[in-house]
Write a protein that holds these residues in place. Sequence first.
Motif, PDB file in Angstrom:
ATOM      1  N   THR A  99    -105.279  41.093  55.528  1.00  6.33           N
ATOM      2  CA  THR A  99    -105.320  40.704  57.051  1.00  6.33           C
ATOM      3  C   THR A  99    -105.736  41.778  57.955  1.00  6.33           C
ATOM      4  OG1 THR A  99    -103.316  39.150  56.932  1.00  6.33           O
ATOM      5  CG2 THR A  99    -103.806  40.234  58.904  1.00  6.33           C
ATOM      6  N   SER A 151    -103.922  49.414  59.156  1.00  3.05           N
ATOM      7  CA  SER A 151    -102.943  49.215  58.284  1.00  3.05           C
ATOM      8  C   SER A 151    -101.774  48.872  59.020  1.00  3.05           C
ATOM      9  CB  SER A 151    -102.863  50.091  57.309  1.00  3.05           C
ATOM     10  OG  SER A 151    -101.906  50.039  56.383  1.00  3.05           O
ATOM     11  N   GLN A 152    -101.106  47.707  58.839  1.00  2.00           N
ATOM     12  CA  GLN A 152     -99.876  47.636  59.607  1.00  2.00           C
ATOM     13  C   GLN A 152     -98.723  48.545  58.943  1.00  2.00           C
ATOM     14  OE1 GLN A 152     -95.814  46.761  59.803  1.00  2.00           O
ATOM     15  NE2 GLN A 152     -96.855  46.207  57.738  1.00  2.00           N
ATOM     16  N   SER A 153     -98.644  48.584  57.498  1.00  2.00           N
ATOM     17  CA  SER A 153     -97.801  49.632  56.954  1.00  2.00           C
ATOM     18  C   SER A 153     -98.210  50.828  57.000  1.00  2.00           C
ATOM     19  CB  SER A 153     -97.459  49.211  55.527  1.00  2.00           C
ATOM     20  OG  SER A 153     -98.718  49.451  54.687  1.00  2.00           O
ATOM     21  N   GLY A 154     -99.253  51.402  57.203  1.00  2.00           N
ATOM     22  CA  GLY A 154     -99.891  52.461  57.088  1.00  2.00           C
ATOM     23  C   GLY A 154     -99.924  53.175  55.525  1.00  2.00           C
ATOM     24  N   VAL A 207     -93.501  38.957  54.609  1.00  2.00           N
ATOM     25  CA  VAL A 207     -94.639  39.638  53.902  1.00  2.00           C
ATOM     26  C   VAL A 207     -95.998  39.097  54.488  1.00  2.00           C
ATOM     27  CG1 VAL A 207     -95.925  39.301  51.519  1.00  2.00           C
ATOM     28  CG2 VAL A 207     -93.556  39.742  51.752  1.00  2.00           C
ATOM     29  N   LEU A 239    -106.018  32.702  54.266  1.00  2.00           N
ATOM     30  CA  LEU A 239    -105.301  33.752  53.473  1.00  2.00           C
ATOM     31  C   LEU A 239    -103.833  33.291  53.906  1.00  2.00           C
ATOM     32  CD1 LEU A 239    -104.905  36.282  52.024  1.00  2.00           C
ATOM     33  CD2 LEU A 239    -104.839  37.394  54.063  1.00  2.00           C
ATOM     34  N   LYS A 240    -103.345  32.853  54.914  1.00  2.00           N
ATOM     35  CA  LYS A 240    -101.970  32.662  55.400  1.00  2.00           C
ATOM     36  C   LYS A 240    -101.275  31.402  54.283  1.00  2.00           C
ATOM     37  CE  LYS A 240    -100.845  35.618  56.839  1.00  2.00           C
ATOM     38  NZ  LYS A 240    -101.628  36.623  57.526  1.00  2.00           N
ATOM     39  N   VAL A 287     -98.285  47.781  49.943  1.00  2.00           N
ATOM     40  CA  VAL A 287     -99.109  47.514  48.911  1.00  2.00           C
ATOM     41  C   VAL A 287     -99.473  49.205  48.437  1.00  2.00           C
ATOM     42  CG1 VAL A 287    -100.946  46.545  47.294  1.00  2.00           C
ATOM     43  CG2 VAL A 287     -99.882  45.062  49.165  1.00  2.00           C
TER      44      VAL A 287
HETATM   45  O1  M6R Z   1    -100.209  47.051  55.550  1.00  2.00           O
HETATM   46  P1  M6R Z   1    -101.535  46.541  55.623  1.00  2.00           P
HETATM   47  O2  M6R Z   1    -101.861  46.265  57.046  1.00  2.00           O
HETATM   48  O3  M6R Z   1    -102.554  47.781  55.051  1.00  2.00           O
HETATM   49  O4  M6R Z   1    -101.692  45.628  54.537  1.00  2.00           O
HETATM   50  C1  M6R Z   1    -102.778  45.100  54.089  1.00  2.00           C
HETATM   51  C2  M6R Z   1    -102.639  43.714  53.493  1.00  2.00           C
HETATM   52  O5  M6R Z   1    -101.865  44.064  52.142  1.00  2.00           O
HETATM   53  C3  M6R Z   1    -101.906  42.755  54.116  1.00  2.00           C
HETATM   54  O6  M6R Z   1    -102.555  42.439  55.329  1.00  2.00           O
HETATM   55  C4  M6R Z   1    -101.706  41.345  53.532  1.00  2.00           C
HETATM   56  O7  M6R Z   1    -103.209  40.772  53.319  1.00  2.00           O
HETATM   57  C5  M6R Z   1    -100.639  40.267  54.122  1.00  2.00           C
HETATM   58  N1  M6R Z   1     -99.780  39.976  53.270  1.00  2.00           N
HETATM   59  C6  M6R Z   1    -101.451  39.188  54.697  1.00  2.00           C
HETATM   60  O8  M6R Z   1    -100.589  38.328  55.260  1.00  2.00           O
END
Ligand code: M6R
Length: 606
Positions: A299, A344-347, A395, A481-482, A603
């Motif tokens: 995403t 990156s959401q999680s970083g 997720v 993707l969703k 991830v």
């Molecule tokens: O934490 P991140 O934004 O780096 O994660 C990247 C992808 O793993 C994440 O966006 C994934 O594609 C989502 N599960 C999609 O909904």
Amino acid sequence: MCGIIGITSNKPVSSSILNSLKKLEYRGYDSAGIATINDGLINEVKCQGRVDVLEKNISQINLLGNVGIGHVRWATHGIPSTINAHPHSTERISVVHNGIIENSVDLKKLLINKGHKFKSQTDTEVIVHLLVEYLKNNKLNESIIKTLNDLDGSFALGIIFKDMPELIIGARRGSPLAVGYGPNENYLGSDSYALKSMTNKITYLNDGEFCIIKKKDIDFFDSKGKKVNKKILHLSSSDQNYEKGEYKHFMAKEIDEQPITIKNCINEYIDKINNEINLHNFPWKKDEIKSIKLIGCGTAFHSCLVGKYWFEQLTNLDVQVDIASEFRYRKNKFNEDCLYIFISQSGETADTYAALNLCNKNNMKTCSIVNVVESSIARDSKFVLPIHCGPEIGVASTKAFLGQMLVIYLLCVKISFFKGDINKHKYIEKIKNLKLLSDLVNKTISAENKIQLICNTFADAKGSMFLGRGYSYPIALEGALKLKELAYIHAEGYPAGEMKHGPLALIEDGMPVVVIAPKDEHYKKTISNMQEVIARGAKVLLITNKEDNQVVSENIWQKIEIENIENDLYPFLVTIPLQKLAYYTALKKGYDIDKPRNLAKSVTVE
Ligand code: M6R
């Protein structure tokens, strides 16, 4: 990917470990396990599946012990099973691991030749046996250093020892790891989220470091065993954001939170009185940036793609977009005039982090757009722009996607103004329109549409396609993707103009096709492409804005109308029905929405 927790205390730890594992489950849910030390013995309880299964198993025994480690697994080496679940233990040592040991096959052979017996198919088990081997002739610290030196790949580790029942070892390379400080107890966790219910005092390990955690003190060491001093950070955010409240799923809550997270983010970046976008302490001068490279995964990569359209539209900069797992292994021509932006959401995404490190090593200008400001990517970037979304637990990324797009857009508008590509009038107009965004997202979320009805067709479909042009093309990728990740339906996102170059052959009678066509400069062309799929039997769901009467189109199966807004900002609104489509289709199929099969939130392996 895989969650680790460790607690050393003056009271029994198994119930606190279980509670933390429940919070960590978003990192992996293939199997779970705990090991504690009690009465001179390591006691291990493991199971395939979720933490609630582990909890049931533990409720049948009395798992005592004031020192323990726990793990939730996202399987890499070896199927999800009880035997492959962590911790992996010998009689004297127990280990939990996040990451991948790339030379485990070679190490295993060597260890088997020395008489070691393996129980699982995991890469992790070699760590336990290496330690056993080194501890025969070395003290603890030397054994740790020698073991870590033997390992190729990435790891975050938690280790307990029968003969040193008061301590836990933590070690990291590549995968994140934090320690927490409590009253008469200390903690180890794969992220601060796991520790937040117990403490707000946290220290992050840097790559290569390890630590010895006792209930009253923690010592940190670099990869050579030299003691290092570390800062203690005080985390502020409350625990409430981590609860579902009255929602059935985190995803539903996170979709509904989008108006407020947009408002928060805009409040952070826009000075409403002076109509100014503030990127506090942006470290580079306008002539130092001549091109942009946006890098992310999943995403986050889609938000990079939307960003490319914005930067190209509003600036004269050359803009490239890359998937982190590709970028990191290509022969890149680094460019010192380029701003490398990592999303990156999680970083903590391993590939994005590696791409960042590569750019840092080459002395590039690095900036990250993250949700978790304490994350590895944020800490190692030269400049950080948080998206201010609050924790995203489901997720499937929803509010973080809107947050990423918003911060990319703010950065783009600011750079465009500061480089003189748009004038003051246009700049102020864009800021004014941004101030409307939260309300319009809210209206789009609350709008009555037939999405739950529409989902029945998607739920029964073998496959589907999502089409769009311009900004709506990356949104089509995101919508597909969703649907894939939540409803397990094959879905392809495509540029609408590409259909006739091959994918049109896939269209058959009754196939649901989502066409994203807000009334922008691509509208008429997209509508023509839509007619081409309708003519071949597709059931088209058209997502457009309210004033779509420019082109009258018959034979559209369903239509969802979104609010009107400036063209640049349509990506925010057209995304909402796609999130809901995936959510309700998965709900209809009875799937686990917050924890889709085979996936994990963070991830941290490549
Ligand atoms: O934490 P991140 O934004 O780096 O994660 C990247 C992808 O793993 C994440 O966006 C994934 O594609 C989502 N599960 C999609 O909904």
